[in-house]
Scaffold this motif. Structure first.
Motif, PDB file in Angstrom:
ATOM      1  N   SER A   1       0.837  -1.199   0.000  1.00 63.85           N
ATOM      2  CA  SER A   1       0.000   0.000   0.000  1.00 63.85           C
ATOM      3  C   SER A   1       0.869   1.245   0.000  1.00 63.85           C
ATOM      4  O   SER A   1       2.052   1.210   0.355  1.00 63.85           O
ATOM      5  CB  SER A   1      -0.911   0.013   1.232  1.00 63.85           C
ATOM      6  OG  SER A   1      -0.173   0.325   2.407  1.00 63.85           O
TER       7      SER A   1
ATOM      8  N   ALA B   1      -2.610  -7.553   2.979  1.00 64.36           N
ATOM      9  CA  ALA B   1      -3.893  -8.263   2.848  1.00 64.36           C
ATOM     10  C   ALA B   1      -3.851  -9.332   1.775  1.00 64.36           C
ATOM     11  O   ALA B   1      -4.561 -10.340   1.856  1.00 64.36           O
ATOM     12  CB  ALA B   1      -5.004  -7.262   2.549  1.00 64.36           C
TER      13      ALA B   1
ATOM     14  N   ASP C   1      -2.308   0.552   8.638  1.00 66.99           N
ATOM     15  CA  ASP C   1      -3.561   0.830   7.941  1.00 66.99           C
ATOM     16  C   ASP C   1      -4.745   0.200   8.668  1.00 66.99           C
ATOM     17  O   ASP C   1      -5.804   0.805   8.797  1.00 66.99           O
ATOM     18  CB  ASP C   1      -3.521   0.260   6.512  1.00 66.99           C
ATOM     19  CG  ASP C   1      -2.623   1.061   5.583  1.00 66.99           C
ATOM     20  OD1 ASP C   1      -2.525   2.283   5.768  1.00 66.99           O
ATOM     21  OD2 ASP C   1      -2.020   0.458   4.681  1.00 66.99           O
ATOM     22  N   ASP C   2      -4.565  -1.032   9.140  1.00 64.06           N
ATOM     23  CA  ASP C   2      -5.662  -1.809   9.720  1.00 64.06           C
ATOM     24  C   ASP C   2      -5.185  -2.470  11.017  1.00 64.06           C
ATOM     25  O   ASP C   2      -4.709  -3.610  11.001  1.00 64.06           O
ATOM     26  CB  ASP C   2      -6.115  -2.873   8.712  1.00 64.06           C
ATOM     27  CG  ASP C   2      -7.379  -3.601   9.139  1.00 64.06           C
ATOM     28  OD1 ASP C   2      -7.743  -3.520  10.327  1.00 64.06           O
ATOM     29  OD2 ASP C   2      -7.999  -4.255   8.279  1.00 64.06           O
TER      30      ASP C   2
ATOM     31  N   LEU D   1      -6.560  -6.003  11.715  1.00 62.94           N
ATOM     32  CA  LEU D   1      -5.888  -7.048  10.951  1.00 62.94           C
ATOM     33  C   LEU D   1      -4.530  -7.367  11.561  1.00 62.94           C
ATOM     34  O   LEU D   1      -4.141  -8.541  11.663  1.00 62.94           O
ATOM     35  CB  LEU D   1      -5.709  -6.618   9.496  1.00 62.94           C
ATOM     36  CG  LEU D   1      -4.923  -7.586   8.607  1.00 62.94           C
ATOM     37  CD1 LEU D   1      -5.647  -8.916   8.474  1.00 62.94           C
ATOM     38  CD2 LEU D   1      -4.678  -6.962   7.225  1.00 62.94           C
TER      39      LEU D   1
ATOM     40  N   THR E   1      -1.485   6.887  10.704  1.00 66.56           N
ATOM     41  CA  THR E   1      -2.837   6.654  10.205  1.00 66.56           C
ATOM     42  C   THR E   1      -3.894   6.728  11.305  1.00 66.56           C
ATOM     43  O   THR E   1      -5.081   6.795  11.003  1.00 66.56           O
ATOM     44  CB  THR E   1      -2.933   5.269   9.536  1.00 66.56           C
ATOM     45  OG1 THR E   1      -2.508   4.267  10.462  1.00 66.56           O
ATOM     46  CG2 THR E   1      -2.055   5.203   8.294  1.00 66.56           C
ATOM     47  N   HIS E   2      -3.467   6.723  12.572  1.00 61.71           N
ATOM     48  CA  HIS E   2      -4.418   6.763  13.697  1.00 61.71           C
ATOM     49  C   HIS E   2      -3.873   7.691  14.773  1.00 61.71           C
ATOM     50  O   HIS E   2      -2.724   7.572  15.177  1.00 61.71           O
ATOM     51  CB  HIS E   2      -4.630   5.366  14.282  1.00 61.71           C
ATOM     52  CG  HIS E   2      -5.146   4.376  13.271  1.00 61.71           C
ATOM     53  ND1 HIS E   2      -6.479   4.206  13.006  1.00 61.71           N
ATOM     54  CD2 HIS E   2      -4.472   3.532  12.446  1.00 61.71           C
ATOM     55  CE1 HIS E   2      -6.624   3.284  12.072  1.00 61.71           C
ATOM     56  NE2 HIS E   2      -5.415   2.869  11.707  1.00 61.71           N
TER      57      HIS E   2
ATOM     58  N   VAL F   1     -10.399  -4.388  19.506  1.00 62.68           N
ATOM     59  CA  VAL F   1      -9.421  -4.983  18.590  1.00 62.68           C
ATOM     60  C   VAL F   1      -8.883  -6.294  19.158  1.00 62.68           C
ATOM     61  O   VAL F   1      -8.783  -7.308  18.453  1.00 62.68           O
ATOM     62  CB  VAL F   1      -8.264  -3.990  18.326  1.00 62.68           C
ATOM     63  CG1 VAL F   1      -7.088  -4.699  17.668  1.00 62.68           C
ATOM     64  CG2 VAL F   1      -8.736  -2.841  17.447  1.00 62.68           C
TER      65      VAL F   1
END
Length: 251
Positions: free
Chosen positions: A2, A123, A152-153, A156, A197-198, A209
């Motif tokens: 990504s 992913a 990003d996640d 995950l 990202t967070h 989570v």
């Protein structure tokens, strides 16, 4: 890969060689906080026999740490006295090189501590070939130190790392509490802003989570002291953050 992953890789490659020297006080502060909460973390550690000639005897029970997004090895340094093996993984070649150079300089065998270049959060490739061997599974503890806010996640990430734990193993993160901005006292953006990202994580967010990843057993979230300061005197940036640790066990 990504765009965010590539941005992170590029930034941390550039920052790797000076990271330890620039942030030595902050790194040591967090290491101290981790070690102070050794019992709270909840792993059946080996004893700290730093004066014992047989410290690394083959008869010693194995206690294995997976240090993901390991950087230069902050978490590994904090927990090395209590485990028999530290395995670091990072997407930045520069950080992996710094980690391994430090290990070599201290005369630590690679069988006890080493870092690998790799990404468990792609992913499209959940089990990359270079990280698919049995030596990358059945860890007693997996930790992400100050890396969750770059993912990003995060959900995950927790799931992928939980897969690497043995049953009853501990998953832990060290990261920032929620905050509204990512710049210093002078109003300028912090150099690492582009990799974030967070903007931190609340107790409720982290618990969700962990539970979703199957590592919510005995979940706890604690705030560390008075927070930490990241100061880069060369760039004139200074950033204060409240930091937490969260832990849970694989069910």
């Amino acid at each position: 890969m990504s765009d965010n992953t590539e941005t992170n890789r590029s930034h941390w490659n550039e920052a790797a060689s000076t990271y330890n020297s620039k942030f030595s006080k902050t790194i040591q502060q967090i290491i101290n906080e981790i070690q102070k909460r050794k019992d709270w973390i909840g792993v059946d550690w080996v004893e700290d026999n730093s004066d014992d000639e047989d410290e690394f005897s083959p008869s010693k029970k194995p206690v294995r740490l997976l240090d993901y997004a390991c950087g230069t090895g902050l978490v590994s340094r904090g927990l090395a006295p209590y485990v028999t093996q530290c395995v670091g993984i990072d997407i930045s070649e520069g950080m992996v090189n710094e980690y391994n150079a430090s290990v070599q300089n201290q005369g630590i065998p690679t069988s006890e501590m080493y870092a690998m270049l790799g990404n468990l959060l792609d992913a499209s490739n959940p089990n990359p070939t270079t990280l698919s061997g049995p030596e990358f599974y059945d860890f007693d503890i997996a930790v992400v130190g100050l890396g969750f806010h770059h993912f990003d996640d995060p959900a995950l990430a927790a799931k992928r790392l939980a897969e690497r734990l043995k049953k009853g193993g501990v998953f832990m993160i060290v990261d920032f509490m929620p905050h509204a901005h990512f710049h210093g006292h002078d109003g300028h953006d912090h150099p690492a802003k582009k990799t974030v990202t967070h903007m931190g994580f609340s107790d409720e967010e982290v618990k969700k989570v962990f539970e979703g990843a199957g590592v919510g057993g005995g979940f706890e979230y604690v705030v560390l002291g008075k927070g930490v300061v990241f100061e880069d005197k060369e760039k004139g940036t200074k950033m204060e953050r409240s930091v937490f640790m969260a832990r849970g066990s694989k069910l």
